[in-house]
Structure formats: structure tokens, C-alpha cells
Design a protein around this motif. Sequence first.
Motif, PDB file in Angstrom:
ATOM      1  N   TYR A 154       0.840  -1.196   0.000  1.00 36.76           N
ATOM      2  CA  TYR A 154       0.000   0.000   0.000  1.00 36.76           C
ATOM      3  C   TYR A 154       0.878   1.250   0.000  1.00 36.76           C
ATOM      4  N   SER A 155       0.475   2.277  -0.702  1.00 38.44           N
ATOM      5  CA  SER A 155       1.251   3.515  -0.665  1.00 38.44           C
ATOM      6  C   SER A 155       1.114   4.159   0.720  1.00 38.44           C
TER       7      SER A 155
ATOM      8  N   GLN B 104       0.638  -3.873   3.647  1.00 34.83           N
ATOM      9  CA  GLN B 104       0.475  -4.614   2.392  1.00 34.83           C
ATOM     10  C   GLN B 104      -0.653  -5.625   2.513  1.00 34.83           C
ATOM     11  N   ARG B 105      -1.094  -6.044   1.353  1.00 35.73           N
ATOM     12  CA  ARG B 105      -2.115  -7.091   1.313  1.00 35.73           C
ATOM     13  C   ARG B 105      -1.426  -8.347   0.797  1.00 35.73           C
TER      14      ARG B 105
END
Length: 735
Positions: A488-489, A571-572
Motif C-alpha cells: 500500500y502507498s 500490504q495485502r
Amino acid sequence: MHLLPTSSPPSLVRLLVSALISPSSSLLRPLQPPISLLSRRPLTASTLPMPDGDDSLLRKALADKLATIQAQANAVRQLKASGAPKSDIDAAVQSLNALKLDKASLETQFLQSATNNRDAFRQALVNTLERRLFYMPSFKIYRGVAGLYDYGPPGCAVKSNVLAFWRQHFVLEENMLEVDCPCVTPEIVLKASGHVEKFTDLMVKDEKTGTCYRADHLLKDYCKDKLEKDLTITAEKAAELKHVLALLDDLSAEKLGAKIKEYGITAPDTKNHLSDPYPFNLMFQTSIGPSGLSPGYMRPETAQGIFVNFKDLYYYNGNKLPFAAAQIGQAFRNEISPRQGLLRVREFTLAEIEHFVDPQDKSHPKFSEIASLEFLMFPREGQMCGQSAERLQIGEAVAKGIVNNETLGYFIGRVYLFLTRLGIDKERLRFRQHLANEMAHYAADCWDAEIECSYGWIECVGIADRSAYDLCAHSDKSGVALVAQEKYSEPREVEKLVIAPVKKELGLAFKGNQKMVTEALEVMDEKVALQMKADLESKGEVEFYICSLGKNVTVKKNMVSISKEKKKEHQRVFTPSVIEPSFGIGRIIYCLFEHAFYTRPSKAGDEQLNVFRFPPLVAPIKCTVFPLVQNQQYEEVAKFISKSLTAAGISHKIDITGTSIGKRYARTDELGVPFAVTVDSTSSVTIRERDSKDQIRVNVENVAAVVKEVTDGQSTWDDILKAYPLHSSGSVDEE
Ligand code: AMP
């Protein structure tokens, strides 16, 4: 009827027979439940409902004719019995004979024009293919082995051209990661994939000789034979047989066995009784190393080699999705009773693509490039309603949700381009969606590229969205996480389920079994955990089944805490979905042979000459070089041209035999060579195109460049015709 338009309007008989012999697709990767899909899907039985239509018309015409004959025969009998004048009796007999003639002609139409034409065509084709060594039975001097074939020189060349184009069209175009994995595969891999348990077909044995047959094939043959040849069966019986054909893929061993008994089907060769059907695993088993302790199998497909390498390939790709890996290689399936030549063999070349994609984003950046392609598609709905395949635009099919997602649609479009550029007839190619009962429960959508040939519609490419099934299966078995990450940003706040077993309380309650209960609680899925939380809150305790103990235990409120907590995630982590186009190269090649083959009369009209109209891309040899007559000067020119063709990388054959030029043309037409250079002077020569037999005149120095231009596809023969003078005396030289 689910039949396609063909170049010539299809006759009733052709339509009927085409429907009857329509083979269907397979889902050869073993499936997990539902139960009806536990065995390998048969390859040839149609799973499509076979609606009436033209078939019933033809049947009705025959039935009407039979009834009229019956009535007329009665009339003759009555005339005779009543002592009617001879002239009346003769006239009635004459009418009866005329009716019988009509009936015979209908029957001939029914049987011959379909079956015989098809069989005669196939016989001529296969004779040519075997005589010219495109392919031939393996180990022929020892009487061969069913389901094993060798490719001879022209067949090898066609195959390598098909594979080269496959690499160019898919691997190069999409920057795929090509791998090459072993055929011998350890058992554990194929256990994880489900093949060891479920890669089966149902088999029956001749009770006396032990000869094995595929149970569904025997039932299918029986139904087809009755429908095609037995003109006495009633419309009800015909409907029943069609229904059985439509359900063939779904019949359990018990139901298949019951039908075989009901219809009195016996062993085709001996007419002996047959055993009950039982599952036969199609993998060739072996053992790895001399100890015999490490069981293995010859791989039944190439895909598993890619799945087990996912982690490294993902890393190689810079930890980015989507990406595709590809593999070309041999696959082995110990088919029970292989028939249909190259279409069903025990060892064959597969070319497979595994395209890994984020399950939340199955869009494809290049979809717009193929979106406007229009071709025959046969969606599930249409099959269920007994409609025909319809011409659809792939962009529209995806937009309307007929095709599940863009990536799947993109590959369908690319497969269409691949097959038609190879020379598959557009009108005899369709994309058929799997019916719900053909698909594994985990699959999002599956389409087969089916090509029509004399055996019916044959599945040549399977294109499936298999979701995350394969990677999950190997993660579970190997303990290695086969996952991808999306960074993710900005960190995101997410709600996470936290299960915290209270070990002290569990220890007091379960003593030696504490570990098993703790583990089972920790791996509960979210739904089960939330239900347990609710039950514990309302009732204070709950019964909980522990697989490793094989029994229920009572879990109390103080033994586990279940809560949802907010967490920051950077993150995913997820298991990618896989979209898999899987190409049976031998099947594609055989269909290409059928679509390319034709005969034309010799010049004298006394024989039929065989021709393969292969596009230059696939032709085994691109060009032949013939000195018109045996003379040293012409031979020198021929050798010069041969050298320049070699330098340009063009496969060719030089024929300096004294045989007539016509015979030499006929010989190479039969190999599908698209261009023939005839040396009839030392300065310029002719180039003849195989199908039009047009000839142009070209300077010796330019021959290689012209042939290259037209075989590389930079120019068409029509372009070339405009640029070079026509050589008009060419036809004189034809056979
Ligand atoms: P499957 O994994 O069963 O979907 O098979 C993939 C492709 O392999 C099919 O689309 C066929 O073209 C081809 N194929 C499967 N079985 C055979 C066989 N016994 N002989 C030749 N080709 C096969």
C-alpha cells in the motif's frame, strides 16, 4: 441444433451426423468435489443437450415414408385378395416399388452422404499423411502400440513451425517466462494437485479376455450407432438416447453400469459380458531411483511444474503481478482404449500458459487490442436452450458478463488469432463455454476452443480461470506460501480476527490433547470463529469437532478469546488467481491437416491429386527448386538458388530427378509446399503458387528475396502477382 455454418449449406444429414458425433471438452485436471466431477471428464462425449430440429424432420420423413409403404402394401394385398383386375394390381405394385425407391434414397442420404463422405475423406487424408510420413504409428515393425505416434520429416517440420509460432504469438508477445521442467514427477506433487486420487476414467473389462474399454465410450457408441443406423427406433427412443449422450459426462460408475446392462452392451470384439465400470488412474507410474521407495509419475500435464516454481518466478518478475509463465513439453496419459489417431494419444505435446493475476483485478491492459474480434461463441445459456453457436464480439461478451473477465477474454481472443493464423477455418472454430456441471467448483469460468473435423467438434485448447485453487493446494501440501503482496502507498487500517486460546485452561481441561485442541482453534476460519464467539457469549460453552482427535470436545468461554481488532497494514497478502490456456498441439495439428487437405483432378482428369493448402507459416517446406530438364547449366542455377534460399533461412528442397515437372509439382503439392521454383533458363526462372497454380517470372538473383517476402508474410501472393510478370505457359506443365 448446436451446429455451425459451413462454407456450403449443410445438408440435413450432415447436420444430424455432426450433432451425433460432437465430442466435448475435458477438464483433465482432477477436480475436487462436487462428487459428479470427481473423475476425469470424458473427452469425447458431448455434454451438450442435443435438441431435435432437422434430425426429427428427417426421421419424420422416413417414418412417413414407411407408413405410406405399409398402407400401399396393404392395398396391394387387398386388391389381390379381392380378385381385382391385373392392371389395377400392377399399377398398385408399381406405386409400391416407387415408394420403396424413395425410401431407399432417403436412407442413402441419411447414411452415406454423412458417414461415408466423412469416412472416405478421413481415409484419403490419413493415407496421405501416413504415406508421406507426416506421422505414422510408432514401433510399426513390431505392429505398433495404440495411442503412440511418430512424426516423420514433414510432420516434425509442421510441428516445429506451430511451436515456433506459439512462442512468437504468446511467449514473445506477452513477455512470458518460459520454463522447462522434468516429465518425471514425484508423487507428492501429484497428490497435492489431486491427480493421484482423481485423474481417472471409468473402465470396463471383457469378462473372458480381460480387454479393457472406456465405459462411457461404449455407451456413447451404442447410442450413436442406434441413432445413426437404426431407422426403426421410435422418436421417444431417439430422444432417450440423445438424453443419455447429453448426460454421459455426469454418469456415476453405478449409473453407467446400469445403462450398459439395460442396453445389453457387450465387448465390441468378442460380444462377451462386461465387468461393472470402475475407475482407472490414467497416470503412468514409475519409481524414482533404484530403491523403489520414491514413487513418481510421468506428468499428465505441464502445469504443475509452473505452479511449484511460482515463488521463484514471482521473485524473478520483480515481485509483480500479473505475469505469465509458459511451458511446452510432453504429457503422458495412459488412455484406456485410444482411437481417433492423433486426437487421443498416450504421449503428446502440451503447450501451457499460467497467467497469474490479482483476483481483485482481472482487467487486461491489452484487452482493447482484441475487443473488436468477432467469432463463433457458444455460451452456456445457448447450449442449455438448444441454440446454435453465435457470432459474438469478444469485447461485448466480456462487457455483458458472458465471459467472466477481461484477462480470460483477452486469451480467448489471442487463441482465436493464433489458430486462424495457423490455417484453422474460422467457420469451423468455436469457443464453447463449459456448462456448470463441467466446471470444478473453484473455477470462475472455462471456455474450450473446439475445432470441427471429421470426428466432430474437438476440444483443442482449454482456457480456464482456475482461481487460486492450484497455488493453494501446493501451499497447503508443501508448507511454502505461494502468495503475492500488494504494497500500500499509505498504511491501511483493517479489522482482523484474533483467536487467542488460553493454554492454561485448555491444558487443565484436555491434558495430553491440549496441543491438538489449541491448533484446531487457531486455524478456525473467520465464519466458524465468529459463530463460536456468539455461542460462547450466549451459552457459555460449545461443542467443537477436532479432526486430529476424530471427536467433539466441549470448549468453554474461559478457554479461548475471540475478538476483532483494528490493525495498520502496509500490504495485502493474497493467493493469485490463475488463468490457464492449455493447447493440445497434436490435436491442433491434426485439425490443421483436415482443414488444409483437398483433392483436385489431374490435368488429364484421370486421377485426383492431393493438396495441403498450408499457409507458408506452417508449411513443412516453404519452397522447392526444380530444373525443368536434366542439364548441367540448369542444375548449377538450381544450386545457386538453393544456396541463396539457405542464406535467407528458407527451408526448401531441390529435386533434380528426371520425373516430369507436373509429377514433381504434384509430389510437393501433396506435402503442402506453397512455392515451386522451376529453372527453365539461366537468367530467369518461374515461381509457382501451389493453390492457384499461377506462375510468375523472376530473375535468378531475386528468387530468394521474393520467396522470403511472401513466406514471411510481408507480402501476399496477390501483391507479388502485381509486381512480377505472369508466366502463362505454366499450366501446360501441370500434371
Ligand atoms: P486437459 O488438461 O485435459 O484440459 O487437456 C489439455 C489439452 O490437451 C486438451 O485441450 C487437448 O487438446 C489435449 N489433450 C488432452 N488429452 C489428450 C490426448 N489423450 N491426446 C492428445 N491430446 C490430448
